[in-house]
Structure formats: C-alpha cells, structure tokens
Design a protein around this motif. Structure first.
Motif, short mmCIF file in Angstrom:
data_model
loop_
_atom_site.label_atom_id
_atom_site.label_comp_id
_atom_site.label_asym_id
_atom_site.label_seq_id
_atom_site.Cartn_x
_atom_site.Cartn_y
_atom_site.Cartn_z
N GLY A 87 4.76 8.93 -9.14
CA GLY A 87 5.23 7.62 -9.59
C GLY A 87 5.49 6.74 -8.39
O GLY A 87 6.42 5.96 -8.36
N SER A 88 4.64 6.88 -7.40
CA SER A 88 4.93 6.24 -6.13
C SER A 88 4.44 4.80 -6.11
O SER A 88 3.58 4.44 -5.34
CB SER A 88 4.28 7.02 -5.01
N HIS A 89 4.96 4.01 -7.01
CA HIS A 89 4.48 2.63 -7.07
C HIS A 89 5.65 1.69 -6.93
O HIS A 89 6.42 1.49 -7.84
CB HIS A 89 3.79 2.39 -8.39
N TYR A 90 5.78 1.14 -5.78
CA TYR A 90 6.94 0.31 -5.54
C TYR A 90 6.56 -1.00 -4.87
O TYR A 90 5.74 -1.03 -3.98
CB TYR A 90 7.94 1.07 -4.65
N PRO A 91 7.13 -2.08 -5.33
CA PRO A 91 6.80 -3.36 -4.72
C PRO A 91 7.46 -3.54 -3.36
O PRO A 91 8.36 -2.81 -3.00
CB PRO A 91 7.37 -4.37 -5.72
N LEU A 447 -6.49 -0.41 0.68
CA LEU A 447 -5.46 0.58 0.36
C LEU A 447 -5.11 0.53 -1.12
O LEU A 447 -5.19 -0.51 -1.76
CB LEU A 447 -4.21 0.32 1.21
N PHE A 448 -4.72 1.68 -1.64
CA PHE A 448 -4.47 1.82 -3.07
C PHE A 448 -3.04 2.26 -3.38
O PHE A 448 -2.67 2.41 -4.53
CB PHE A 448 -5.47 2.83 -3.66
N ASP A 449 -2.29 2.53 -2.34
CA ASP A 449 -0.95 3.06 -2.51
C ASP A 449 -0.08 2.48 -1.39
O ASP A 449 -0.42 2.65 -0.21
CB ASP A 449 -1.02 4.59 -2.41
N PRO A 450 1.02 1.79 -1.73
CA PRO A 450 1.82 1.18 -0.66
C PRO A 450 2.40 2.22 0.31
O PRO A 450 2.72 1.88 1.45
CB PRO A 450 2.93 0.45 -1.42
N TYR A 455 4.64 1.01 3.44
CA TYR A 455 6.00 1.55 3.46
C TYR A 455 6.20 2.53 4.62
O TYR A 455 7.11 3.35 4.60
CB TYR A 455 6.31 2.27 2.14
N GLN A 456 5.30 2.48 5.58
CA GLN A 456 5.36 3.46 6.66
C GLN A 456 5.61 2.84 8.04
O GLN A 456 6.64 3.08 8.63
CB GLN A 456 4.04 4.25 6.71
#
Ligand code: NAG
Ligand code: NAG
Ligand code: NAG
Ligand code: NAG
Length: 542
Positions: A87-91, A447-450, A455-456
């Motif tokens: 559920g790694s979907h964060y704005p 990219l497909f995942d923040p 977020y890194q």
C-alpha cells in the motif's frame, strides 16, 4: 498531527506511546481533547488494521510497522527475504528548501509556487491510516531537506573536522576477504578491486568500472580517509565516521541457514567496541554516521519478520545518522544516498566531458526497459510494462534481464544512452540502481512508485520530480487506465530537452562517486554533497 505521531508504531510499548503523546502535546498545547478523541479513532483503526493483517497473514509473512504493512518476499537476485511496504502510495508535499532550482524556467518555478499549499499527490490515500502515515513521510522528508548543505566553494575545514575510527579489521576489511565464500555460484572478489569499484570496463572509458550495487561501504570509506577535513584528534572532530561494513556483514548470510543470533554477532561486538569510547558516549552517538551499502530492511529484523539483521533496531543505533541506498521512510535519520553507478570520475574534466558527450548523443529509441518480469509477485507491474513495451517495438526496446541480457554493464549503458525515457518500476525493493544508471546516461527515468526515488534521496534529487522524471501511477497502469508508450509519446520535445538538460547539468555531478583521489573544484559529487550535509545536520541538531 498528533494522530499521526501516535499512530506511527502500533506495536510500540506503552511507554513509547506515552512519550509520543507527550511530544505531540508539547507541539500542540491546546489539543488535549483531540488527543483523546484521536486515541479512540486510533484504536478503531488499529483493530481494522489487525483484522486486515490476520487475513494477510495466511498468505505471506507480514508485519505492521510504522502503520503500514510490510511484506517479506523472496528476492530473485539473492534468494533472500526483503521486506516491502505494501500500500505504498503516498502523496508528496512541496517544500522550497533545496537549491536545485537554478536552471528551472520561470514557468516551472511559478507552477511550483502555486502548488506549494497543496501537496503533490502521487496517489490519494485510501484511508486515514494511510493519510497519517503519509503525513509522517512528508514531515521527515522536509526535515531532511532542511539539512541539505548547498556547499561552499572555498571549503574551509575550520570546525568541520571528520574523525574516522580505526576499527579492528574484522569489522570491515576482513569481510571483503570473505568474498569467495559469499555466493555459491560466483566469486565476489572481483567487485572489491580498485577500492570497491570493481574491474575497469574499457569499452566505456577510463573512469568506468563494473561496480556492484552493494559496494558503497568500501567506496565511501576510501574516500573519507582522504577527506581534506579529516582529523586524527577526536577532540577536533565534529563528525565521527564508523567504517563498519554492515552490508557486507549481512551479505554473508544470504545463503546460509544459520540462527538469527549468529547474524547479529558482529554488530553487537561493534557496539560494544564503540561503547568503550568516550567520543561515542559524549553525544550519545548523535554526531556519528554509519554508511550501509544495502537497503534498510536488511537491518530491521523485528519479531516475526525474517529480514537478516536487527542492527538498526538496536537501542544504540537510534541516535547515529544512517546513510543507506534505500531508507525507511518513517525514520528521519535514515538518509538515502545514491546507489553507486559504473562511472567514477576523478576530475572536473572527467565530469564535463561526460556531460558534453551525453547531452549531444542522438537517441534512437523513445523508450527502453532493462529488467525482468516478477512472475512470483502478483503486485508487480513489470509484466504489464513488458507487454506494453514489446507490443510497440518501434517506440520501445526491452532488454530481458531474466535471460542474462543485463549481465554486461556496457550493454545496459549503451541502451540507456540511446533512449529518451527509461522505465524504472520497483524490483525486489522499491529503489533501483538502474534509476541512477539511467540518470547518468541522460535517459529520463519513468517512475511508478514514489518510494523509488521521491521519498528517498532528499539530498541528491530535487523535491519537484517533474524537473527530472515522469511519474505514472502504478495502480492506473495495473488497471490498464494508462498506456505508458502513449503517455510518453505525448511529452513534447521541448519538455524532454528541459528535463535532460536539468539531469545532465544540474544533477549528474552530484549522483556519481568520484574515486579516492578525486579533487573536484567546480562540482560536488554524491560524496561531497553527503559529507557537507552531514556536517550541516550536526550544526543544526546538536
Ligand atoms: C544556489 O546556488 C548558486 C550557486 O550554485 C548560488 O549562486 C545561489 O545564491 C544559490 N541560491 C540560494 C537560494 O542559496
Ligand atoms: C511560459 O509559458 C508561456 C505560455 O504558457 C510561453 O509563452 C512562454 O514562452 C513560457 N516561458 C518560458 C520561459 O518557457
Ligand atoms: C536449517 O537448519 C535447521 C536446523 O539445523 C533445519 O531444521 C532446517 O531444515 C534447515 N533449513 C533449510 C532450508 O535447509
Ligand atoms: C525473458 O527471458 C526469459 C528466460 O529466458 C523468458 O522465459 C521470457 O519469456 C523472456 N521474456 C520476454 C518478454 O521475452
């Protein structure tokens, strides 16, 4: 706000929960009532979360941590268990802190300002638990960006001393010596030649090496030993670097069936060794830094989950700064720094001649993807991407890593230098070395995942991801709401040129690790940015 603090760790002890509430009360003196109402809300949410968990438990190894669910899955590459964030979907949220915006056109800057109030939504949170988890992620990113040092050209070492512990060799060099025994099918030793850069790749040029993705520890170590601000007297030091090769330590256990106690032995010995030093005790480790060349989850074994070591969960490790190739988004002093690439310049000219080469490069492919499918992972979007790519052979080139197509770095680098866009879906864990390989090739990452980059890498990539990348929501892709090829074909030439210029001129120097005798005047490489920012962090937090 206080909700997010209390919700961060559903499994922490009562004591920590109380501390956290106390902390939130300090931040918000008028919110006592809302703390209690949110506590009720929190308990309800927690119950839902546990029910959800129990349903998941039957299918995979899952645990709650930092209010998200992490799943440990088998890595195809190393046969080991990686804990992933589900559920790694964060704005995101924009914070005008970094000095990355030098070359940005007026229009982008204006857009940035207008969206400042409203955070960039990578994905809309599904519920309040996710929303508060996200708030934490963004809060920590903001703090990390405030530590970023924009650097000074006349580097003065006054009050900036760096002390490097002379550790017994069992904590670093001896681990490299176990290279022939680490992998059953391959000898790892060639990767540790040339200060950890690996063997040179002549086809690519003088400053290119076959660098392994886990080689950051020896690379960082040999460079810091020659830092102009290195001091030998700990009383003159501001920053203490502990050259423990923790990643190499855990790498040894990937294929060995041994008990978890054995996996922690060396880390415990190290902390005991440090505990005897007054320099460590003086600020309780707050001015100390560890560089770990693997992903954070490898060091975060807790209760049920079987990630290798528990090094970063040990009490003594709470205060020091941890630099890793992939951070835990819920730990503010887990700081991500770039994966090492194959390029290791020594001089400004090495960098500028590479910049001149790839900015002029003609690119025959619009899109490329170097990777493999993940048939065992139903969440993976890789098969969808491969399908879309291979059904548009005029626009997209696919290099099949499963059939060994990516074993030669020169083939991957040639593909990236010949492409406008490089698809970078998550692999065994959210981050990818390949993101950095594509950036230094002037190929715009998609990219497909923040969690893959946004977020890194707060010190090495700007907050506005549109300056250097294209983001496509992976849920939209899975639901077939978006075709990657069509979407990328709609990016204008002008937009591509702007992004590429930003990547090559603004970002590239700061994404590579120079060699141990590197002396840059005009540029700061990934190492320089990291060390400058560490020193800045200590000034602002100690
Ligand atoms: C950003 O960096 C440039 C030089 O690299 C400097 O001239 C400028 O003042 C910096 N901007 C800010 C806001 O610090
Ligand atoms: C900004 O956008 C306007 C129209 O949207 C355009 O006419 C102008 O050339 C742009 N300016 C720059 C510097 O890109
Ligand atoms: C690991 O070792 C234990 C005890 O030595 C044994 O029971 C278990 O079957 C082994 N597991 C594997 C996967 O070899
Ligand atoms: C990639 O290679 C693997 C192994 O050779 C093969 O099974 C798979 O079908 C290939 N994928 C594509 C899309 O060609």
């Amino acid at each position: 706000m206080h909700v997010s603090i209390s919700k961060r760790r559903p499994r922490t002890s009562k004591k920590t929960e109380t501390e956290k509430h106390e902390k939130s009360l300090k931040d918000h003196p008028n919110s006592i009532c809302s703390v209690f109402s949110s506590l009720v809300l929190y308990l309800v949410l927690l119950t839902i979360l546990f029910l959800f968990l129990i349903s998941l438990w039957s299918t995979s190894t899952t645990v709650v941590s930092g209010n998200v669910v992490r799943i440990c899955i088998s890595s195809r590459k190393l046969n080991d268990l990686y804990c992933l964030t589900a559920g790694s979907h964060y704005p995101g949220l924009r914070v005008p802190v970094s000095n990355f915006t030098k070359l940005v056109s007026e229009n982008i800057t204006k857009k940035e300002i207008s969206t400042e109030e409203e955070p960039y939504r990578y994905i809309v949170p599904k519920d309040e638990v996710e929303e508060s988890g996200l708030k934490d992620v963004n809060k920590y990113l903001k703090i990390q960006r405030s530590w970023l040092s924009i650097g000074n050209n006349q580097r003065s070492c006054k009050g900036q001393g760096i002390y490097v512990y002379d550790l017994p060799s069992k904590f670093n060099k001896d681990l490299l010596g176990e290279c022939s025994d680490m992998f059953p099918w391959a000898n790892f030793c060639s990767y540790f030649k040339n200060d950890g850069f690996g063997e040179s790749i002549e086809e690519l040029g003088e400053r290119w090496f076959n660098t392994h993705q886990y080689s950051l520890e020896p690379i960082f170590h040999s460079r810091v030993l020659k830092h102009p601000c290195r001091v030998y007297d700990e009383n003159q030091a501001k920053l203490f670097y502990v050259p423990f090769y923790g990643g190499m330590d855990v790498l040894r256990w990937h294929f060995k069936n041994i008990s978890t106690d054995v996996k922690d032995v060396l880390a415990i010995k190290l902390l005991k060794w440090l505990g005897s030093k007054s320099s460590w005790r003086k600020n309780s480790g707050k001015d100390h830094v560890f560089v770990l060349g693997k992903i954070t989850w490898d060091f975060r074994r807790k209760e049920h989950y079987s990630c290798i070591s528990s090094f970063l969960e040990m009490q003594e490790m709470k205060n020091p700064t941890k630099l890793l190739i992939e951070r835990n988004p819920w730990e503010v002093i887990d700081i991500a720094i770039p994966h090492p690439t194959f390029f290791h310049p020594r001089t400004d000219d090495d960098i500028s001649s590479w910049q001149n080469k790839i900015i002029r490069q003609s690119r025959r492919s619009l899109i490329s993807f170097a990777g493999g499918a993940r048939p065992g992972n139903p969440k993976s979007i890789r098969s969808t991407l491969i399908d879309q790519c291979t059904s548009s052979p005029n626009q997209c080139r696919f290099l099949n890593c499963t059939s060994g197509g990516c074993n030669k770095p020169e083939l991957v680098m040639e593909l990236f230098q010949d492409s406008e866009f490089c698809l970078q879906p998550p692999g065994d864990s959210p981050t990818r070395k390949s993101v950095f390989d594509s950036l230094i090739s002037g190929c715009i990452p998609v990219l497909f995942d923040p969690f893959t980059a946004y977020y890194q890498y707060t010190w090495h990539l700007p907050e506005d991801h549109r300056l250097y990348s294209v983001y496509i929501n992976q849920d939209d892709l899975k639901a077939n709401k978006v075709n990657v090829i069509k979407k990328l074909m709609s990016v204008t030439l002008r937009e591509r040129e702007n992004m590429r210029s930003y990547i090559v001129h603004e970002l590239l120097p700061g994404l590579v690790y120079g060699d141990s005798s590197a002396k840059f005047q005009r540029f700061r490489d990934a190492f320089d940015i990291t060390v400058d920012s560490l020193l800045h962090k200590i000034s602002t937090t100690l």
